[in-house]
Motif scaffolding. Sequence first.
Motif, PDB file in Angstrom:
ATOM      1  N   UNK A  64      -9.928   4.320  -1.884  1.00 47.31           N
ATOM      2  CA  UNK A  64     -11.239   4.066  -1.294  1.00 47.31           C
ATOM      3  C   UNK A  64     -11.089   3.499   0.109  1.00 47.31           C
ATOM      4  N   UNK A  65     -12.094   3.729   0.943  1.00 47.68           N
ATOM      5  CA  UNK A  65     -12.073   3.100   2.274  1.00 47.68           C
ATOM      6  C   UNK A  65     -11.964   1.584   2.102  1.00 47.68           C
ATOM      7  N   UNK A  66     -11.265   0.972   2.995  1.00 45.98           N
ATOM      8  CA  UNK A  66     -11.081  -0.468   2.916  1.00 45.98           C
ATOM      9  C   UNK A  66      -9.752  -0.868   2.310  1.00 45.98           C
ATOM     10  N   UNK A  67      -9.096   0.051   1.619  1.00 48.93           N
ATOM     11  CA  UNK A  67      -7.755  -0.235   1.107  1.00 48.93           C
ATOM     12  C   UNK A  67      -6.806  -0.157   2.298  1.00 48.93           C
ATOM     13  N   UNK A  71      -0.906   0.069   1.848  1.00 46.38           N
ATOM     14  CA  UNK A  71      -0.906  -0.113   0.398  1.00 46.38           C
ATOM     15  C   UNK A  71      -0.166   1.036  -0.289  1.00 46.38           C
ATOM     16  N   UNK A  72       0.452   0.714  -1.404  1.00 47.51           N
ATOM     17  CA  UNK A  72       1.182   1.718  -2.174  1.00 47.51           C
ATOM     18  C   UNK A  72       0.277   2.871  -2.609  1.00 47.51           C
ATOM     19  N   UNK A  73      -1.002   2.585  -2.868  1.00 50.28           N
ATOM     20  CA  UNK A  73      -1.927   3.647  -3.263  1.00 50.28           C
ATOM     21  C   UNK A  73      -1.997   4.747  -2.207  1.00 50.28           C
ATOM     22  N   UNK A  74      -1.993   4.344  -0.939  1.00 50.83           N
ATOM     23  CA  UNK A  74      -2.015   5.331   0.136  1.00 50.83           C
ATOM     24  C   UNK A  74      -0.710   6.117   0.177  1.00 50.83           C
ATOM     25  N   UNK A  75       0.396   5.434  -0.003  1.00 45.30           N
ATOM     26  CA  UNK A  75       1.681   6.135   0.005  1.00 45.30           C
ATOM     27  C   UNK A  75       1.750   7.152  -1.120  1.00 45.30           C
ATOM     28  N   UNK A  76       1.311   6.748  -2.298  1.00 47.06           N
ATOM     29  CA  UNK A  76       1.310   7.660  -3.441  1.00 47.06           C
ATOM     30  C   UNK A  76       0.448   8.878  -3.134  1.00 47.06           C
ATOM     31  N   UNK A  96       8.325  12.285   7.090  1.00 48.12           N
ATOM     32  CA  UNK A  96       6.944  12.046   7.549  1.00 48.12           C
ATOM     33  C   UNK A  96       6.480  10.625   7.267  1.00 48.12           C
ATOM     34  N   UNK A  97       6.872  10.100   6.111  1.00 49.37           N
ATOM     35  CA  UNK A  97       6.410   8.770   5.710  1.00 49.37           C
ATOM     36  C   UNK A  97       7.405   7.664   6.047  1.00 49.37           C
ATOM     37  N   UNK A  98       8.523   8.051   6.650  1.00 53.03           N
ATOM     38  CA  UNK A  98       9.574   7.100   7.036  1.00 53.03           C
ATOM     39  C   UNK A  98      10.039   6.265   5.840  1.00 53.03           C
ATOM     40  N   UNK A  99      10.340   6.975   4.743  1.00 56.77           N
ATOM     41  CA  UNK A  99      10.840   6.314   3.545  1.00 56.77           C
ATOM     42  C   UNK A  99      12.107   7.050   3.085  1.00 56.77           C
ATOM     43  N   UNK A 100      12.871   6.390   2.239  1.00 59.92           N
ATOM     44  CA  UNK A 100      14.079   7.017   1.705  1.00 59.92           C
ATOM     45  C   UNK A 100      13.690   8.021   0.618  1.00 59.92           C
ATOM     46  N   UNK A 106      10.361   7.451  -6.448  1.00 59.21           N
ATOM     47  CA  UNK A 106       9.581   6.446  -7.190  1.00 59.21           C
ATOM     48  C   UNK A 106       8.079   6.661  -6.985  1.00 59.21           C
ATOM     49  N   UNK A 107       7.681   6.921  -5.740  1.00 59.36           N
ATOM     50  CA  UNK A 107       6.266   7.145  -5.448  1.00 59.36           C
ATOM     51  C   UNK A 107       5.765   8.435  -6.096  1.00 59.36           C
ATOM     52  N   UNK A 108       6.609   9.449  -6.102  1.00 59.08           N
ATOM     53  CA  UNK A 108       6.237  10.722  -6.720  1.00 59.08           C
ATOM     54  C   UNK A 108       6.048  10.551  -8.233  1.00 59.08           C
ATOM     55  N   UNK A 109       6.922   9.769  -8.856  1.00 62.41           N
ATOM     56  CA  UNK A 109       6.790   9.493 -10.286  1.00 62.41           C
ATOM     57  C   UNK A 109       5.494   8.731 -10.572  1.00 62.41           C
ATOM     58  N   UNK A 110       5.198   7.743  -9.742  1.00 59.26           N
ATOM     59  CA  UNK A 110       3.957   6.976  -9.910  1.00 59.26           C
ATOM     60  C   UNK A 110       2.732   7.876  -9.703  1.00 59.26           C
ATOM     61  N   UNK A 111       2.804   8.753  -8.715  1.00 59.13           N
ATOM     62  CA  UNK A 111       1.700   9.673  -8.457  1.00 59.13           C
ATOM     63  C   UNK A 111       1.494  10.652  -9.591  1.00 59.13           C
ATOM     64  N   UNK A 112       2.588  11.166 -10.122  1.00 59.21           N
ATOM     65  CA  UNK A 112       2.505  12.088 -11.246  1.00 59.21           C
ATOM     66  C   UNK A 112       1.867  11.387 -12.442  1.00 59.21           C
TER      67      UNK A 112
END
Length: 123
Positions: A64-67, A71-76, A96-100, A106-112
């Motif tokens: 949602x706007x305001x997050x 935040x991890x939610x945006x990364x996911x 693109x996200x400047x992450x390993x 880990x983010x992909x697993x959380x998103x899935x």
Amino acid sequence: MDMTQAGEYEGFVQALRWTLKHLYDPAELRQSPLLPILVPNASSDGASRLRTILTDAVEKLQPAPGIPSQANLWRIYHVMRQRYVEHFTQQEVATNLAISKRQLARLETAGLQSLADSLWARH
């Protein structure tokens, strides 16, 4: 959730992972175990309808706007969108996200998991 439901849910998550990897291959989508679940009474356009349902579900992960943008939610959300809707490679998304690649996994697993929870609850 009882053991039978837990097993069904795990199968659902595995089917979702497989289907997302084949999101732009209509022949493979027609073979997806999710097709009869998410697109009951699928006709000749079942693969296209399944793709639309999954891409819409990924878009609903957008916070949602305001997050805060950090935040991890945006990364996911960005990981899931870039990997599956925009069809980028893991390396491209990590860059693109400047992450390993490990953090990406880990983010992909959380998103899935988030995506599966949402789809499981609706269907």
